[in-house]
Design a protein around this motif. Sequence first.
Motif, PDB file in Angstrom:
ATOM      1  N   ARG A 103      -8.081  -1.785 -22.645  1.00 22.06           N
ATOM      2  CA  ARG A 103      -7.438  -1.987 -21.345  1.00 22.06           C
ATOM      3  C   ARG A 103      -8.259  -1.265 -20.285  1.00 22.06           C
ATOM      4  O   ARG A 103      -8.722  -0.149 -20.492  1.00 22.06           O
ATOM      5  CB  ARG A 103      -6.008  -1.459 -21.355  1.00 22.06           C
ATOM      6  N   ILE A 104      -8.451  -1.928 -19.149  1.00 21.25           N
ATOM      7  CA  ILE A 104      -9.117  -1.311 -18.006  1.00 21.25           C
ATOM      8  C   ILE A 104      -8.240  -1.546 -16.782  1.00 21.25           C
ATOM      9  O   ILE A 104      -7.769  -2.665 -16.553  1.00 21.25           O
ATOM     10  CB  ILE A 104     -10.544  -1.890 -17.799  1.00 21.25           C
ATOM     11  N   GLN A 105      -7.991  -0.481 -16.011  1.00 18.69           N
ATOM     12  CA  GLN A 105      -7.138  -0.577 -14.833  1.00 18.69           C
ATOM     13  C   GLN A 105      -7.940  -0.297 -13.570  1.00 18.69           C
ATOM     14  O   GLN A 105      -8.940   0.424 -13.592  1.00 18.69           O
ATOM     15  CB  GLN A 105      -5.980   0.416 -14.929  1.00 18.69           C
ATOM     16  N   SER A 106      -7.474  -0.869 -12.471  1.00 21.88           N
ATOM     17  CA  SER A 106      -8.088  -0.580 -11.178  1.00 21.88           C
ATOM     18  C   SER A 106      -7.793   0.865 -10.793  1.00 21.88           C
ATOM     19  O   SER A 106      -6.879   1.503 -11.328  1.00 21.88           O
ATOM     20  CB  SER A 106      -7.548  -1.536 -10.113  1.00 21.88           C
ATOM     21  N   ILE A 107      -8.575   1.395  -9.859  1.00 22.28           N
ATOM     22  CA  ILE A 107      -8.385   2.784  -9.439  1.00 22.28           C
ATOM     23  C   ILE A 107      -7.071   2.927  -8.671  1.00 22.28           C
ATOM     24  O   ILE A 107      -6.518   1.950  -8.157  1.00 22.28           O
ATOM     25  CB  ILE A 107      -9.558   3.270  -8.566  1.00 22.28           C
ATOM     26  N   GLU A 108      -6.570   4.153  -8.604  1.00 22.51           N
ATOM     27  CA  GLU A 108      -5.340   4.414  -7.865  1.00 22.51           C
ATOM     28  C   GLU A 108      -5.560   4.159  -6.374  1.00 22.51           C
ATOM     29  O   GLU A 108      -6.547   4.626  -5.797  1.00 22.51           O
ATOM     30  CB  GLU A 108      -4.900   5.864  -8.073  1.00 22.51           C
ATOM     31  N   PRO A 109      -4.654   3.420  -5.721  1.00 22.20           N
ATOM     32  CA  PRO A 109      -4.781   3.193  -4.275  1.00 22.20           C
ATOM     33  C   PRO A 109      -4.706   4.522  -3.515  1.00 22.20           C
ATOM     34  O   PRO A 109      -4.007   5.448  -3.933  1.00 22.20           O
ATOM     35  CB  PRO A 109      -3.581   2.297  -3.957  1.00 22.20           C
ATOM     36  N   PHE A 110      -5.414   4.616  -2.388  1.00 20.64           N
ATOM     37  CA  PHE A 110      -5.469   5.890  -1.661  1.00 20.64           C
ATOM     38  C   PHE A 110      -5.497   5.727  -0.143  1.00 20.64           C
ATOM     39  O   PHE A 110      -5.320   6.703   0.592  1.00 20.64           O
ATOM     40  CB  PHE A 110      -6.715   6.678  -2.083  1.00 20.64           C
ATOM     41  N   VAL A 111      -5.724   4.526   0.379  1.00 22.84           N
ATOM     42  CA  VAL A 111      -5.846   4.338   1.827  1.00 22.84           C
ATOM     43  C   VAL A 111      -4.455   4.454   2.462  1.00 22.84           C
ATOM     44  O   VAL A 111      -3.541   3.706   2.099  1.00 22.84           O
ATOM     45  CB  VAL A 111      -6.473   2.971   2.155  1.00 22.84           C
ATOM     46  N   PRO A 112      -4.252   5.385   3.421  1.00 27.64           N
ATOM     47  CA  PRO A 112      -2.921   5.594   4.008  1.00 27.64           C
ATOM     48  C   PRO A 112      -2.494   4.432   4.903  1.00 27.64           C
ATOM     49  O   PRO A 112      -3.313   3.622   5.346  1.00 27.64           O
ATOM     50  CB  PRO A 112      -3.095   6.883   4.814  1.00 27.64           C
ATOM     51  N   SER A 113      -1.185   4.393   5.190  1.00 24.96           N
ATOM     52  CA  SER A 113      -0.625   3.273   5.943  1.00 24.96           C
ATOM     53  C   SER A 113      -1.088   3.246   7.394  1.00 24.96           C
ATOM     54  O   SER A 113      -1.072   2.186   8.030  1.00 24.96           O
ATOM     55  CB  SER A 113       0.907   3.333   5.895  1.00 24.96           C
ATOM     56  N   ASN A 114      -1.497   4.398   7.950  1.00 27.57           N
ATOM     57  CA  ASN A 114      -1.924   4.411   9.354  1.00 27.57           C
ATOM     58  C   ASN A 114      -3.386   4.008   9.529  1.00 27.57           C
ATOM     59  O   ASN A 114      -3.905   4.006  10.644  1.00 27.57           O
ATOM     60  CB  ASN A 114      -1.681   5.787   9.980  1.00 27.57           C
TER      61      ASN A 114
END
Length: 336
Positions: A103-114
């Motif tokens: 299994r390979i997963q994408s990286i954790e999201p990090f870009v903030p909403s603003n």
Amino acid sequence: MNYQTISITLLILCLPQSEANDEAIRLGLKQVELSKDLNGWKPVTQSKQIRYGEWTTNAPIGQVGTGGGWGNWGTSVVWEDYKTVTSNEFERASLNNGENGLRIQSIEPFVPSNATKYYQEELGSFIISPRIDLSTTTQDSLFFQYKSNTKMNLEIWISKDQDSYWGIWEENPNRFRNHISATVAENDFTQIKINLHDLLIEMGQIFCDNERHDAVINPETNEVYIAFVAYDNAERRLGSDPKMIEIKSIWTSSYYSDGQLQPAPIDPVISFDHKCSSVTISGRVGETYELQTSSDLDDWKTSYSFTLETYFETYPISDFQNTTMRTMFFRLKHKP
């Protein structure tokens, strides 16, 4: 007359489906055993820098801005930042149906909403096989089942030296399609079968046509490496769901054993492929040979000396030709 109602309860057992692939077994392939570890396969990651921030767009150039003025055109930066991210590794996993796989997963999201924008960077994750031996049969193939999504794509690469890798399969392939088949498997998986032997013959011809004789991979070599490559293009904004690829039921030709005994002395063989303008030399690994040439079969001269690193090595004919000789004879000899 008395009637007696007999209630019979049937117990139906749902046996787990065998992972064995009948065709792969018939071809003499070996299943990659993932119950305890990665079975010699090595994961490799990739790092890149992603830029993100908040930008405001004012009146486009050539148009009147707010209030009728002609200033504050274009885009201005409110704030920006950079983050170095590293792709995740392929990991051994127990899949939903109980089978062992990768299994390979994408990286954790990090870009903030603003943040109004970020610059996407595709991240590659790789898992590379041990040395695989194609020299014992002409039915060498690769089988596997996979399940992916539109934000993560899967490819297969092959190499003869762990230095230069060449793509041989991607989702919705447009190359080597005569040697690849795809069938629907259970639980939304797709099974891929790649006829490596015939594919390498076609790929070798393409290399020869483009005068890349050094890149040819002999379909009967005892040293190739296969890489599964996952490209992560998932959404990077916080709150987005991670994406993943799952792979199972991988079947390959046997691994090459570095500790195996070398066969008894092998008489060297030289063969020519005039269509491909190449010469293939075969013999014993580690043995040093001399290529000798003659114009009359009496007077022989050594034109080339080399030590075989694999059982088969291919070179362009031009490496051995003497343009001053109208007729040439070749032979291979063990170096004294």
